[in-house]
Design an enzyme around this catalytic site. Structure first.
Site, short mmCIF file in Angstrom:
data_model
loop_
_atom_site.label_atom_id
_atom_site.label_comp_id
_atom_site.label_asym_id
_atom_site.label_seq_id
_atom_site.Cartn_x
_atom_site.Cartn_y
_atom_site.Cartn_z
N SER A 33 53.07 102.19 15.69
CA SER A 33 52.24 101.11 14.88
C SER A 33 53.01 101.16 13.54
CB SER A 33 50.69 101.38 14.94
OG SER A 33 49.91 100.33 14.51
N ASN A 34 52.21 100.48 12.60
CA ASN A 34 52.75 100.32 11.39
C ASN A 34 51.44 100.43 10.13
OD1 ASN A 34 52.16 97.47 10.61
ND2 ASN A 34 53.31 97.17 12.58
#
Ligand code: CTP
Ligand code: CA
Length: 224
Positions: A33-34
Site C-alpha cells: 500500500s502507500n
C-alpha cells in the site's frame, strides 16, 4: 442570495471522487500500500457536497468518516476501485484523488513461509489506470475529468505531461517531498488547457473549497 441557487451551484450534478490508498494483497495476511491518508480526497468530496452535488466517494482504506451528504463506497484493491467507479457512472465530473497502487502482486493463495534464508520474490502486475480510463471513454465521458499528480521532483513538467498522457481536463499537482501526504496542508498547482495556476499553501479544506468552486464555475459557466 446567501440562500439562493448560487449557494448550491452543483445541485443536480453527480460527482465521482476517488480517495485514499489502495491495498494490494501479497498473500492472505500481507499487502502492498502507500501513505495516502485520504484527507484531501475526503475534503474535496465534502466541499462538492456542500455546493449541492450528489457525491459518490469511492474510497480505499482510511481512518476517516465520510463527510456529510456523501455516499461512500468502500474498496480495497485497484481492481475493486475501478469496478466501483464504473458502477457509479454516469457522472458529470470525476475527481481522481486516490493514490492507486501502480502494481498489484501476483498473489499467493496461502501465507508465504520463511524457507532456510531464501527470499520470496514478488511478481508485480500493472494495475489499470482508473483516471485515464474515465478520461478516454468513448461514450459517457464525464464532462470534466480531474486528476492529481503527486511528485517529488520536476513537479510541473511531470504534471503537464501527465495531463496530456491521461487525456484528463485538469491536473492538480503537488509536491509530496514535504508534509502533503498525510499532513493537513497542501500547496498545489492547477494545470489546465490554458496554463498553470499556482495556489498558496493552504489547509486541505481550503484547497478543496477552492477546487469545488472552480468546478462549479466550469460547469455553470459563471463565477459562484
Ligand atoms: N491514477 C488512477 N489509477 C492508477 C494510477 C493513478 O486513477 N492506476 C490516478 C490518480 O488517482 C491521480 C493520477 O492518476 O489522479 C496520477 O497519479 P500518479 O500516481 O501521480 O500518476 P501515475 O500515472 O501513476 O504515474 P507515476 O506514479 O509513475 O508518477
Ligand atoms: Ca502512480
Amino acid at each position: 442570495a446567501a440562500f439562493g441557487p448560487a449557494s448550491r451551484p452543483l445541485a443536480g450534478k453527480h460527482v465521482l471522487v476517488t480517495a485514499g490508498p489502495t491495498r494490494e494483497p501479497i498473500d492472505p495476511v500481507r499487502f502492498l500500500s502507500n501513505h495516502s491518508s485520504g484527507k484531501q480526497g475526503y475534503a474535496i468530496a465534502g466541499a462538492l457536497a456542500a455546493l449541492g452535488a450528489r457525491v459518490t466517494l469511492v474510497s480505499g482504506p482510511t481512518a476517516l468518516a465520510p463527510p456529510p451528504g456523501v455516499d461512500r463506497v468502500d474498496v480495497e484493491t485497484a481492481l475493486e476501485m475501478e469496478a466501483a467507479c464504473n458502477a457509479a457512472l454516469p457522472c458529470d465530473v470525476a475527481v481522481c484523488v486516490a493514490a492507486v497502487a501502480d502494481w498489484r502482486v501476483a498473489a499467493a493463495g496461502q501465507k508465504l513461509k520463511k524457507q532456510d534464508g531464501e527470499m520470496p520474490s514478488l511478481t508485480l502486475i500493472e494495475n489499470p489506470d482508473i483516471l485515464a480510463g474515465l478520461a478516454q471513454r468513448q461514450t459517457g465521458r464525464p464532462q470534466l475529468v480531474i486528476g492529481f499528480a503527486a511528485e517529488t521532483h520536476e513537479v510541473l513538467d511531470y504534471a503537464v505531461a501527465k495531463r496530456a498522457r491521461k487525456g484528463c481536463d485538469w491536473i492538480v499537482a503537488n509536491d509530496v517531498t514535504g508534509e502533503a501526504m498525510g499532513g493537513a496542508r497542501n500547496q498545489v498547482h492547477l494545470v489546465t488547457a490554458t496554463g498553470v495556476e499556482s495556489w498558496p499553501e493552504l489547509p486541505k479544506a481550503d484547497v478543496a473549497a477552492r477546487l469545488a468552486l472552480r468546478i462549479a464555475e466550469n460547469l455553470t459557466g459563471s463565477p459562484n
